[in-house]
Design a protein around this motif. Structure first.
Motif, mmCIF file in Angstrom:
data_model
loop_
_atom_site.group_PDB
_atom_site.id
_atom_site.type_symbol
_atom_site.label_atom_id
_atom_site.label_comp_id
_atom_site.label_asym_id
_atom_site.label_seq_id
_atom_site.Cartn_x
_atom_site.Cartn_y
_atom_site.Cartn_z
ATOM 1 N N GLY A 24 5.544 -2.868 -14.464
ATOM 2 C CA GLY A 24 4.158 -2.612 -14.130
ATOM 3 C C GLY A 24 3.580 -1.403 -14.843
ATOM 4 N N LYS A 25 2.259 -1.280 -14.722
ATOM 5 C CA LYS A 25 1.517 -0.174 -15.327
ATOM 6 C C LYS A 25 0.622 0.420 -14.262
ATOM 7 C CE LYS A 25 1.155 -2.380 -19.847
ATOM 8 N NZ LYS A 25 0.228 -2.829 -20.880
ATOM 9 N N ALA A 26 0.322 1.704 -14.427
ATOM 10 C CA ALA A 26 -0.623 2.355 -13.527
ATOM 11 C C ALA A 26 -1.409 3.387 -14.318
ATOM 12 C CB ALA A 26 0.110 3.021 -12.367
ATOM 13 N N THR A 27 -2.688 3.405 -14.087
ATOM 14 C CA THR A 27 -3.567 4.370 -14.723
ATOM 15 C C THR A 27 -4.813 4.506 -13.864
ATOM 16 O OG1 THR A 27 -4.654 4.977 -16.788
ATOM 17 C CG2 THR A 27 -4.745 2.665 -16.180
ATOM 18 N N PHE A 28 -5.638 5.491 -14.138
ATOM 19 C CA PHE A 28 -6.907 5.639 -13.434
ATOM 20 C C PHE A 28 -8.016 5.171 -14.352
ATOM 21 C CE2 PHE A 28 -4.386 8.835 -11.116
ATOM 22 C CZ PHE A 28 -4.666 8.448 -9.815
ATOM 23 N N ARG A 29 -8.956 4.438 -13.805
ATOM 24 C CA ARG A 29 -10.119 3.994 -14.561
ATOM 25 C C ARG A 29 -11.368 4.424 -13.833
ATOM 26 N NH1 ARG A 29 -8.084 -1.782 -15.316
ATOM 27 N NH2 ARG A 29 -6.837 -1.566 -17.182
ATOM 28 N N LYS A 30 -12.354 4.818 -14.618
ATOM 29 C CA LYS A 30 -13.641 5.124 -14.011
ATOM 30 C C LYS A 30 -14.270 3.816 -13.572
ATOM 31 C CE LYS A 30 -14.712 9.445 -16.169
ATOM 32 N NZ LYS A 30 -15.792 10.329 -16.480
ATOM 33 N N GLN A 31 -14.937 3.872 -12.445
ATOM 34 C CA GLN A 31 -15.619 2.682 -11.941
ATOM 35 C C GLN A 31 -17.118 2.853 -12.112
ATOM 36 O OE1 GLN A 31 -14.191 0.772 -8.300
ATOM 37 N NE2 GLN A 31 -12.915 2.603 -8.017
ATOM 38 N N LYS A 89 -0.242 7.885 -18.991
ATOM 39 C CA LYS A 89 -0.335 6.513 -18.479
ATOM 40 C C LYS A 89 1.079 6.078 -18.111
ATOM 41 C CE LYS A 89 -4.370 5.276 -21.148
ATOM 42 N NZ LYS A 89 -4.961 4.412 -22.154
ATOM 43 N N LEU A 90 1.203 5.516 -16.940
ATOM 44 C CA LEU A 90 2.508 5.075 -16.454
ATOM 45 C C LEU A 90 2.731 3.630 -16.869
ATOM 46 C CD1 LEU A 90 5.032 5.499 -14.733
ATOM 47 C CD2 LEU A 90 3.664 4.932 -12.724
ATOM 48 N N GLU A 141 0.825 -1.210 0.000
ATOM 49 C CA GLU A 141 0.000 0.000 0.000
ATOM 50 C C GLU A 141 0.859 1.260 0.000
ATOM 51 O OE1 GLU A 141 -2.579 -0.590 3.369
ATOM 52 O OE2 GLU A 141 -3.693 -2.192 2.353
ATOM 53 N N PHE A 142 1.989 1.243 0.713
ATOM 54 C CA PHE A 142 2.898 2.388 0.737
ATOM 55 C C PHE A 142 3.402 2.695 -0.670
ATOM 56 C CE2 PHE A 142 7.345 3.822 0.866
ATOM 57 C CZ PHE A 142 7.171 5.072 1.459
ATOM 58 N N PHE A 143 3.894 1.665 -1.368
ATOM 59 C CA PHE A 143 4.442 1.884 -2.700
ATOM 60 C C PHE A 143 3.341 2.222 -3.711
ATOM 61 C CE2 PHE A 143 8.086 -0.290 -0.806
ATOM 62 C CZ PHE A 143 9.089 0.600 -1.172
ATOM 63 N N GLU A 144 2.142 1.628 -3.549
ATOM 64 C CA GLU A 144 1.035 1.985 -4.428
ATOM 65 C C GLU A 144 0.649 3.451 -4.251
ATOM 66 O OE1 GLU A 144 -1.267 -2.307 -4.982
ATOM 67 O OE2 GLU A 144 -1.987 -0.912 -3.458
ATOM 68 N N SER A 145 0.698 3.946 -3.005
ATOM 69 C CA SER A 145 0.361 5.356 -2.781
ATOM 70 C C SER A 145 1.411 6.274 -3.416
ATOM 71 C CB SER A 145 0.204 5.659 -1.289
ATOM 72 O OG SER A 145 1.448 5.622 -0.627
ATOM 73 N N LEU A 146 2.681 5.881 -3.360
ATOM 74 C CA LEU A 146 3.725 6.681 -4.012
ATOM 75 C C LEU A 146 3.502 6.732 -5.520
ATOM 76 C CD1 LEU A 146 6.968 5.509 -2.136
ATOM 77 C CD2 LEU A 146 5.683 7.634 -1.806
ATOM 78 N N ILE A 147 3.178 5.598 -6.112
ATOM 79 C CA ILE A 147 2.910 5.552 -7.555
ATOM 80 C C ILE A 147 1.675 6.388 -7.873
ATOM 81 C CG2 ILE A 147 2.150 4.030 -9.440
ATOM 82 C CD1 ILE A 147 4.052 1.889 -8.227
#
Length: 189
Positions: free
Chosen positions: A109-116, A103-104, A82-88
């Motif tokens: 790994g990849k990170a992006t925001f998706r609408k829910q 988009k990272l 959770e710590f590293f996810e919050s940094l990302i």
């Protein structure tokens, strides 16, 4: 915990079983022929059942201890994740301020925001009451199932697995399967 008498019963039974295996390769096997021998066998069964209970109690305690250890270890690891996810997430938010479509993506790994989708929570009793008051009964599901005890009361006879009423009608959707007798042994404590 097994007492000395129960331990003696188990040792005696085990010795007897091994002796039976060795001696009866060419002879007939032991049979219970009287009440005393049946009582002797019940004592052996009782001691073995108590040993099973103790084994299960020990295993349960060990499983619980291991599950507690696993939970604690995984909680620590989850906090690190959770710590590293919050940094990302913070990095992604900053980059999206500059480029809203950012988009990272890295080899790891990849990170992006998706609408829910919207989350719907229902208080079913209140909702059903409201639907009924509005006359929207078609939006209420009614579950139909047979009352099996009442169906059994309709049976006048059973023939070839079919249930027949007093009027001679065969009840559809019911099949009766005859079961063989079952040996039931009760051990008194």
């Amino acid at each position: 915990m097994l007492n000395e008498l129960e331990l003696l019963e188990i040792r005696e039974a085990e010795n007897f079983m091994y002796q039976e295996i060795d001696e009866n390769e060419d002879k007939s096997r032991f049979k219970i022929c009287n009440l005393e021998q049946a009582n002797w066998a019940f004592r052996k069964i009782r001691a073995f059942k108590k040993q099973i209970e103790e084994n299960e109690k020990l295993a349960k305690a060990e499983i619980e201890r291991i599950q507690n250890w696993l939970k604690k270890e995984n909680e620590k690891i989850q906090k690190s994740i959770e710590f590293f996810e919050s940094l990302i997430g913070e990095y992604l938010i900053e980059q999206r301020k500059v480029d809203p479509k950012f988009k990272l993506s890295t080899p790891y790994g990849k990170a992006t925001f998706r609408k829910q989708q919207l989350k719907w929570e229902y208080e079913e009793d209140k909702l059903v009451e409201w639907l009924e008051s509005m006359g929207l009964n078609e939006m209420i599901r009614v579950v139909k199932e047979p009352i099996k005890n009442e169906v059994k009361k309709l049976a006048a006879q059973i023939k070839e697995g079919q249930v027949i009423t007093e009027d001679g009608l065969i009840i559809e959707g019911v099949k009766v399967i005859e079961q063989p007798e079952k040996l039931v042994i009760e051990i008194n404590d």
